[in-house]
Design an enzyme around this catalytic site. Structure first.
Site, short mmCIF file in Angstrom:
data_model
loop_
_atom_site.label_atom_id
_atom_site.label_comp_id
_atom_site.label_asym_id
_atom_site.label_seq_id
_atom_site.Cartn_x
_atom_site.Cartn_y
_atom_site.Cartn_z
N PHE A 139 0.84 -1.20 0.00
CA PHE A 139 0.00 0.00 0.00
C PHE A 139 0.88 1.25 0.00
O PHE A 139 1.96 1.26 0.62
CB PHE A 139 -0.91 -0.01 1.23
N ASP A 216 1.11 -5.32 8.04
CA ASP A 216 -0.03 -4.44 7.85
C ASP A 216 -1.27 -5.33 7.67
O ASP A 216 -1.36 -6.10 6.71
CB ASP A 216 0.20 -3.56 6.62
N TYR A 241 -11.70 0.88 10.15
CA TYR A 241 -12.90 1.37 9.47
C TYR A 241 -13.33 0.49 8.30
O TYR A 241 -14.29 0.81 7.60
CB TYR A 241 -12.72 2.81 9.00
N LYS A 242 -12.62 -0.61 8.06
CA LYS A 242 -13.03 -1.52 6.99
C LYS A 242 -13.94 -2.59 7.58
O LYS A 242 -15.12 -2.35 7.83
CB LYS A 242 -11.79 -2.12 6.33
N ARG A 390 -12.62 -3.09 -7.52
CA ARG A 390 -12.56 -4.03 -6.40
C ARG A 390 -13.97 -4.27 -5.88
O ARG A 390 -14.73 -3.32 -5.64
CB ARG A 390 -11.70 -3.49 -5.26
#
Length: 418
Positions: A139, A216, A241-242, A390
């Site tokens: 990322f 991560d 928050y996912k 995605r």
């Protein structure tokens, strides 16, 4: 007969399959606990921002009226100061495979990763270990942080050239690590392709090279089974928050293996990470244990929402959640094979369920412009350059029928663009 009529008449076998999968889903009832799940909107972006729970409305309201409004500053002494570690311990227990005292909620993912990478480097005492290992598909935050830290510390970055579809492998890690390796920074799930790395095997390979690892877990926490303690992971970070549904900008978490805690100190010294924080005295002495990885005042508001999801995860169990994730992504591949591949789309996600997380990436040159049109139709995937959509599938809140409707809309726009 139109596609819409086919859907509602049950004439399409793939639609009937979605209905059958939903009917057999032991987690289906959890969907009703999420705000907006009863609508016809197809939300396929839970790997970027999860839906809020209905109970979150009550939890936040109660906090404003009773906690903040009723207890005022007394709340710090009565509960709030303990929340970062209390919620961290629940997260460790529910989703990370981590014993108490090793996980804490604090800061943003970027800040947490910075703390952990710098702390890991400081723990390396061999002056010959001057390399940080990182993959080219990690990322952006991870890559930028490592580049900045390497410049600050005059270290060398050794890049693993990762395949967008296959991700980082144990063999690649073994080839890239050795006597010069200090720290390796990797994502358990590749943010673009959804490739699921072999966390235990890669961790063992890094330790065999005498180095430390920072994982991560942003795209894996709450969607796949994780066993940090069992794998003897050194450090890990992730957002909330996912799949943890903490809300926009909710604080991240830090995991530090208990064997490292007595001898480590994180680099951002703030008042909340000091022993006897309210003493406000001269000099800095870190609080013992994981609390020493705090810096500033905890973001209490940002922690409240995730408690509801952690309760659901503990109730449902990560094995059942992972099984639902595998079924959702397998069904997404069925729809891809039937509808999208014939229209020229390409799959960038591993077909082996053991090697993929909870999102599926499909590429097509038309997808950049198409994403905005999908959003207007209440079909919400997300776009990743150069031309990938995605499909983020949250096991507790995504239904198979919802997935069907979303991919059906993509199929229609691809047909129109042909």
């Amino acid at each position: 007969m139109s596609e819409n009529q086919q859907v509602h008449s049950g004439a399409d076998p793939l639609w009937q399959r979605a209905l059958d999968l939903d009917a057999a889903d032991p987690l289906a009832a959890y969907r009703d606990q999420f705000v907006g799940a009863e609508s016809e909107l197809s939300y396929l972006d839970g790997n970027s921002l999860g839906r809020p729970l209905k109970r979150t409305v009550t939890d936040i309201s109660s906090f404003i009226e009773q906690g903040w409004g009723g207890r005022l500053i007394r709340g710090w002494d009565e509960e709030w100061l303990d929340l970062p570690q209390a919620i961290g311990d629940q997260l460790g227990r529910a989703a990370l495979g981590a014993a108490p005292g090793q996980t804490i909620i604090a800061d943003s993912t970027t800040v947490v990763l910075y703390k952990l990478i710098r702390a890991a480097l400081a723990a390396v005492t061999d002056p010959a270990r001057t390399e940080i290992v990182l993959d080219t598909e990690n990322f952006p935050t991870d890559r930028y942080l490592v580049e900045g830290i390497a410049r600050e510390e005059n270290l060398t970055i050794r890049w693993i050239q990762a395949d967008q579809a296959s991700g980082v492998t144990e063999d690649q890690v073994r080839a890239a690590t050795g006597p010069a390796t200090a720290v390796v920074v990797l994502s358990q799930i590749a943010y673009r392709s959804g490739h699921l790395a072999d966390l235990p095997g890669i961790t063992a390979a890094i330790h065999d090279a005498g180095a430390l690892v920072v994982w991560d877990l942003c795209h894996s926490a709450g969607s796949v089974e994780i066993a940090l303690d069992a794998a003897d992971v050194d450090f890990a970070a992730g957002c909330t928050y996912k799949y943890l549904n903490g809300g926009p900008g909710s604080p991240a978490f830090a995991y530090v293996n208990a064997r490292h805690l007595p001898r480590l100190q994180q680099p951002i010294w703030g008042w909340m990470g000091r022993k006897d924080a309210f003493e406000m005295g001269p000099g800095y002495e870190a609080a013992p244990g994981i609390r020493g990885f705090l810096s500033g005042t905890p973001a209490i508001f940002g922690m409240l929402a995730m408690r509801g999801t952690l309760d659901l995860i503990e109730e449902a169990g990560m094995p059942a959640i992972r099984r639902k994730s595998e079924l959702l992504t397998a069904y997404a591949l069925e729809l891809f094979d039937a509808w999208l591949e014939p229209s020229g789309a390409k799959l960038s996600t591993p077909r082996d369920p053991a090697r993929r997380g909870s999102h599926v990436t499909v590429d097509h040159p038309a997808f950049r412009e198409m994403t905005a049109a999908l959003w207007k139709q209440d079909v919400i995937p997300d776009f990743r350059a150069p031309h990938g959509i995605r499909l983020g599938l949250s096991p507790l809140s995504t239904s198979f029928a919802e997935l069907y409707r979303g991919v059906l809309a993509i199929r229609g726009l691809l047909a129109d663009a042909a």
